[in-house]
Enzyme design. Structure first.
Site, PDB file in Angstrom:
ATOM      1  N   SER A   1     -87.649  13.499  52.150  1.00 17.79           N
ATOM      2  CA  SER A   1     -88.253  12.267  51.639  1.00 17.79           C
ATOM      3  C   SER A   1     -87.162  11.253  51.354  1.00 17.79           C
ATOM      4  O   SER A   1     -86.304  11.469  50.478  1.00 17.79           O
ATOM      5  CB  SER A   1     -89.036  12.542  50.355  1.00 17.79           C
ATOM      6  OG  SER A   1     -89.398  11.321  49.735  1.00 17.79           O
TER       7      SER A   1
ATOM      8  N   HIS B   1     -89.786  11.765  56.164  1.00 17.76           N
ATOM      9  CA  HIS B   1     -90.938  11.492  55.300  1.00 17.76           C
ATOM     10  C   HIS B   1     -90.714  10.184  54.546  1.00 17.76           C
ATOM     11  O   HIS B   1     -89.713  10.016  53.847  1.00 17.76           O
ATOM     12  CB  HIS B   1     -91.135  12.638  54.307  1.00 17.76           C
ATOM     13  CG  HIS B   1     -92.411  12.542  53.535  1.00 17.76           C
ATOM     14  ND1 HIS B   1     -93.630  12.953  54.029  1.00 17.76           N
ATOM     15  CD2 HIS B   1     -92.667  12.060  52.295  1.00 17.76           C
ATOM     16  CE1 HIS B   1     -94.578  12.750  53.131  1.00 17.76           C
ATOM     17  NE2 HIS B   1     -94.017  12.200  52.070  1.00 17.76           N
TER      18      HIS B   1
ATOM     19  N   ASP C   1     -92.291   7.620  51.844  1.00 17.06           N
ATOM     20  CA  ASP C   1     -93.254   7.418  50.758  1.00 17.06           C
ATOM     21  C   ASP C   1     -93.453   5.932  50.506  1.00 17.06           C
ATOM     22  O   ASP C   1     -92.513   5.223  50.129  1.00 17.06           O
ATOM     23  CB  ASP C   1     -92.754   8.081  49.473  1.00 17.06           C
ATOM     24  CG  ASP C   1     -92.809   9.598  49.554  1.00 17.06           C
ATOM     25  OD1 ASP C   1     -93.902  10.126  49.828  1.00 17.06           O
ATOM     26  OD2 ASP C   1     -91.768  10.248  49.339  1.00 17.06           O
TER      27      ASP C   1
ATOM     28  N   MET D   1     -95.423   3.211  48.282  1.00 19.16           N
ATOM     29  CA  MET D   1     -96.135   3.078  47.004  1.00 19.16           C
ATOM     30  C   MET D   1     -96.295   1.606  46.647  1.00 19.16           C
ATOM     31  O   MET D   1     -95.395   0.803  46.894  1.00 19.16           O
ATOM     32  CB  MET D   1     -95.382   3.797  45.891  1.00 19.16           C
ATOM     33  CG  MET D   1     -95.042   5.245  46.200  1.00 19.16           C
ATOM     34  SD  MET D   1     -94.172   6.023  44.825  1.00 19.16           S
ATOM     35  CE  MET D   1     -93.649   7.556  45.598  1.00 19.16           C
TER      36      MET D   1
ATOM     37  N   HIS E   1     -96.433   8.431  54.384  1.00 18.58           N
ATOM     38  CA  HIS E   1     -97.424   8.775  53.355  1.00 18.58           C
ATOM     39  C   HIS E   1     -97.767   7.512  52.568  1.00 18.58           C
ATOM     40  O   HIS E   1     -96.944   7.001  51.813  1.00 18.58           O
ATOM     41  CB  HIS E   1     -96.835   9.857  52.437  1.00 18.58           C
ATOM     42  CG  HIS E   1     -97.721  10.252  51.317  1.00 18.58           C
ATOM     43  ND1 HIS E   1     -97.240  10.944  50.213  1.00 18.58           N
ATOM     44  CD2 HIS E   1     -99.051  10.063  51.086  1.00 18.58           C
ATOM     45  CE1 HIS E   1     -98.244  11.155  49.379  1.00 18.58           C
ATOM     46  NE2 HIS E   1     -99.339  10.627  49.877  1.00 18.58           N
TER      47      HIS E   1
ATOM     48  N   MET F   1     -99.426   5.666  49.754  1.00 18.90           N
ATOM     49  CA  MET F   1     -99.991   5.748  48.401  1.00 18.90           C
ATOM     50  C   MET F   1    -100.305   4.321  47.960  1.00 18.90           C
ATOM     51  O   MET F   1     -99.690   3.771  47.043  1.00 18.90           O
ATOM     52  CB  MET F   1     -99.002   6.446  47.460  1.00 18.90           C
ATOM     53  CG  MET F   1     -98.868   7.930  47.753  1.00 18.90           C
ATOM     54  SD  MET F   1     -97.445   8.702  46.948  1.00 18.90           S
ATOM     55  CE  MET F   1     -96.177   8.367  48.195  1.00 18.90           C
TER      56      MET F   1
ATOM     57  N   MET G   1    -100.275  17.568  47.263  1.00 21.18           N
ATOM     58  CA  MET G   1     -99.328  17.038  46.284  1.00 21.18           C
ATOM     59  C   MET G   1     -99.180  18.052  45.149  1.00 21.18           C
ATOM     60  O   MET G   1    -100.138  18.345  44.437  1.00 21.18           O
ATOM     61  CB  MET G   1     -99.822  15.701  45.731  1.00 21.18           C
ATOM     62  CG  MET G   1     -99.806  14.554  46.733  1.00 21.18           C
ATOM     63  SD  MET G   1     -98.158  14.192  47.402  1.00 21.18           S
ATOM     64  CE  MET G   1     -97.254  13.767  45.900  1.00 21.18           C
TER      65      MET G   1
ATOM     66  N   ASP H   1     -95.704  18.575  48.999  1.00 27.94           N
ATOM     67  CA  ASP H   1     -94.765  17.554  48.523  1.00 27.94           C
ATOM     68  C   ASP H   1     -94.780  17.538  47.002  1.00 27.94           C
ATOM     69  O   ASP H   1     -95.830  17.360  46.388  1.00 27.94           O
ATOM     70  CB  ASP H   1     -95.189  16.188  49.068  1.00 27.94           C
ATOM     71  CG  ASP H   1     -94.241  15.064  48.681  1.00 27.94           C
ATOM     72  OD1 ASP H   1     -93.222  15.331  48.001  1.00 27.94           O
ATOM     73  OD2 ASP H   1     -94.511  13.909  49.058  1.00 27.94           O
TER      74      ASP H   1
END
Length: 220
Positions: free
Chosen positions: A10, A35, A37, A39, A68, A70, A139, A177
């Site tokens: 990540s 990966h 992330d 957000m 991913h 979010m 998660m 994760d």
């Protein structure tokens, strides 16, 4: 049959002042996926990066970009991340009113589709979309920040999802994760995970240690 364990570092734990070099370094060190992330400060209590950063990072690695999201509402941004170079786009069922349609949208853009389950999200969300998902992400922390402690109750969820995936007959990654380290990684794999997202455990020690860290997480 369960696949060999893949490692997805990540980049949330990478040096953001040298993000391109960091992506290239974990690629060279043997990462299977990169990966990412994303957000928004709304769906989760943190803000990270947008599609423009994904686009800027794309030339630094040929590995699978595992993005991913979010963010909420998520549908408005799917095409941006697809165009930026994401290979897998993972969404949360809570991030839009019709997540079946969202998964269809991802696949219509030629990308693999993932669904992410927060610690409090029941695995039943997956049952009616098994034909649309290429990845299920459990998660094992509440999303928003790196460096959190692994939530033990998620091991049972991983095991139950492993059974569902095997019964489906489809090739679906079971990814975990949150709080993945040398102690929790083998336990997640034993429960049925075949892709481990690891931020702190990968990026600790700087580039010279990345290959060693990745091998250790695989149990090699």
């Amino acid at each position: 049959m369960q696949q060999a364990t893949k490692i997805a570092p990540s980049i949330l734990s990478a040096d953001f002042a040298a993000l391109g070099a960091e992506v290239a370094a974990v690629d060279a060190a043997g990462a299977d996926y990169i990966h990412v992330d994303v957000m928004d400060g709304h769906f989760v209590p943190n803000i990270t990066i947008g599609s423009s950063v994904v686009k800027a990072l794309r030339p630094h690695s040929n590995k699978i970009f595992d993005v991913h999201l979010m963010i909420s509402p998520v549908d408005l941004f799917i095409e941006d991340f697809a165009n930026a170079g994401a290979d897998i786009i993972t969404i949360h069922p809570e991030a839009g009113p019709h997540f079946h349609r969202t998964l269809q949208l991802i696949r219509s853009l030629g990308k693999k589709a993932g669904i992410s389950l927060n610690p409090g999200t029941p695995l039943e969300y997956v049952e009616n979309v098994m034909d649309l998902v290429d990845l299920v992400l459990v998660m094992s922390v509440n999303p928003g920040f790196g460096g959190q402690k692994f939530i033990e109750t998620q091991l049972d969820k991983i095991s139950r999802l492993r059974e569902m995936i095997d019964a489906s007959g489809r090739q679906i990654d079971l990814q975990v994760d949150g709080g993945i380290n040398l102690e929790t990684a083998p336990r997640a794999v034993a429960a049925g995970a075949d892709v481990l997202v690891a931020g702190t455990a990968t990026f600790t020690g700087g580039p010279a240690k990345y290959a060693e860290n990745i091998r250790a997480l695989r149990g090699e």
